[in-house]
Design an enzyme around this catalytic site. Structure first.
Site, PDB file in Angstrom:
ATOM      1  N   ARG A 156       0.867  -1.270  -0.041  1.00  0.00           N
ATOM      2  CA  ARG A 156       0.002  -0.086   0.011  1.00  0.00           C
ATOM      3  C   ARG A 156       0.810   1.441  -0.130  1.00  0.00           C
ATOM      4  NH1 ARG A 156      -2.043  -3.481   4.188  1.00  0.00           N
ATOM      5  NH2 ARG A 156      -4.097  -4.569   3.742  1.00  0.00           N
ATOM      6  N   LYS A 180      -2.097  -2.010   8.104  1.00  0.00           N
ATOM      7  CA  LYS A 180      -3.184  -1.462   8.929  1.00  0.00           C
ATOM      8  C   LYS A 180      -3.041  -1.874  10.294  1.00  0.00           C
ATOM      9  CE  LYS A 180      -6.321  -0.788   4.688  1.00  0.00           C
ATOM     10  NZ  LYS A 180      -7.646  -1.159   4.407  1.00  0.00           N
ATOM     11  N   HIS A 252      -2.049   2.556  -5.844  1.00  0.00           N
ATOM     12  CA  HIS A 252      -2.831   0.954  -5.450  1.00  0.00           C
ATOM     13  C   HIS A 252      -2.864   0.000  -6.787  1.00  0.00           C
ATOM     14  CE1 HIS A 252      -4.189  -0.453  -1.874  1.00  0.00           C
ATOM     15  NE2 HIS A 252      -5.252  -0.906  -2.364  1.00  0.00           N
ATOM     16  N   ARG A 255      -0.120  -2.499  -6.445  1.00  0.00           N
ATOM     17  CA  ARG A 255      -0.495  -3.605  -5.603  1.00  0.00           C
ATOM     18  C   ARG A 255      -1.498  -4.555  -6.205  1.00  0.00           C
ATOM     19  NH1 ARG A 255      -0.814  -4.791  -0.029  1.00  0.00           N
ATOM     20  NH2 ARG A 255      -2.858  -4.960   0.611  1.00  0.00           N
ATOM     21  N   HIS A 278      -3.341  -9.237   4.094  1.00  0.00           N
ATOM     22  CA  HIS A 278      -5.127  -9.494   3.883  1.00  0.00           C
ATOM     23  C   HIS A 278      -5.310 -10.179   5.304  1.00  0.00           C
ATOM     24  CE1 HIS A 278      -5.883  -8.437  -0.611  1.00  0.00           C
ATOM     25  NE2 HIS A 278      -5.612  -7.293   0.535  1.00  0.00           N
ATOM     26  N   TYR A 287      -9.444 -11.301  -6.671  1.00  0.00           N
ATOM     27  CA  TYR A 287      -8.141 -11.408  -7.670  1.00  0.00           C
ATOM     28  C   TYR A 287      -8.481 -12.735  -8.536  1.00  0.00           C
ATOM     29  CZ  TYR A 287      -5.784  -7.589  -5.454  1.00  0.00           C
ATOM     30  OH  TYR A 287      -5.514  -6.404  -4.914  1.00  0.00           O
TER      31      TYR A 287
END
Length: 310
Positions: A156, A180, A252, A255, A278, A287
């Site tokens: 990110r 995050k 992004h 990514r 994730h 994806y």
């Protein structure tokens, strides 16, 4: 309890208990403020005005439904769903702390938005963008190292900007990444990517004369401080225009392209999940829907009945 006090307490909770980043906190603040603003400006509606003055402890489902209706008239369903999600969390917090006995969002339905497939670049387009960089300048070499890292490690933009010199574990082939919620993970970094970073670190970064407070930050601006998100977006925008790529491209996008290209080349989806950071595999599974063209080839190569002729 007034709105400002409740929102401030909620954001402190998110920061301390969940470790959310400032950008995420700003988004929560803005979304909850939208409800308070809606009630405040409805001066002709005495009940709504009373609800605003009474604060978030007195608001009920009727006011929430009116607010939701106003969102549906003016916003894209995805934006509407994001605001409703923020409000659910806000009222869940008030319920958890004992300020309320219920969550007025409980029966409020979010719009159906489906899954948005991420924009991606082909390998040729990635190369096209990178070739558009003017490497004769210090900024150019820095930008090359940044974009190679975005694409090479699937970071990110916030993770890229938080990278420190002390996060480089090149002997082991990894970067330590802070994602995050301040969660850290180790992401593999390829030899080409390492060479780009090393060239920038040794030959270019010293020319930016790092300010003491940013002496450990990897990527710096001309003033020797950390780059901003806006600057990275601007770099990508200019390169897209220079390269003549008509797709919408943001940091992004690198990514998304990282994950898509790994999957297309046979990488295990759980390994991709770990590299992307994730929490849920369902986030990574999006994806699977980007490019299905290679799936029939996989079936023909690996299914035990391949070539079976009745």
């Amino acid at each position: 309890m007034q709105w400002e006090t409740a929102i401030k307490d909620y954001l402190n909770y998110l920061k301390l208990e969940r470790g959310l980043a400032e950008n995420t906190l700003s988004n929560y603040r803005r979304d909850v403020h939208k409800l308070a603003q809606f009630l405040r400006i409805e001066k002709d509606e005495s009940e709504a005005r009373k609800s605003y003055l009474a604060g978030p402890l007195q608001i009920d489902r009727i006011q929430i439904e009116a607010f939701n209706h106003s969102l549906a008239e003016t916003l894209h369903p995805r934006s509407q769903a994001r605001i409703l999600s923020a409000l659910r969390g806000f009222f869940d917090y008030l319920l958890f702390e004992g300020y309320r006995q219920d969550n007025p969002m409980e029966l409020i339905a979010s719009p159906k938005i489906g899954r948005k497939l991420p924009d991606t670049l082909s390998v040729a387009e990635i190369d096209q963008l990178l070739r558009a960089i003017d490497r004769s300048t210090p900024e150019g070499e820095r930008n090359r190292a940044m974009l190679e890292t975005l694409y090479g490690c699937g970071l990110r933009v916030s993770e890229l900007l938080e990278l420190r010199l002390s996060d480089l574990y090149f002997d082991e082939g990894f970067l330590k990444v802070t994602g995050k919620g301040n969660k850290q993970r180790f992401v593999p970094v390829g030899s080409h990517n390492q060479q780009c970073i090393e060239l920038y670190r040794r030959e270019v970064r010293p020319h930016f004369k790092p300010v003491k407070a940013f002496s450990d930050h990897l990527f710096l601006n001309r003033r020797g401080k950390s780059l901003s998100r806006a600057m990275v977006f601007e770099v990508v925008k200019r390169l897209r225009e220079k390269a003549g790529i008509r797709k919408k491209v943001s940091p992004h996008t690198f990514r998304h392209s990282f994950a898509t290209h790994l999957l297309e080349n046979g990488a295990d989806i759980r390994a991709i999940q770990q590299m992307l950071g994730h929490e849920s595999i369902t986030t990574t599974e999006i994806y699977m829907h980007v490019d299905r063209s290679h799936l029939s080839d996989i079936l023909q190569r690996f299914h035990p009945r391949k070539g079976f002729d009745s």
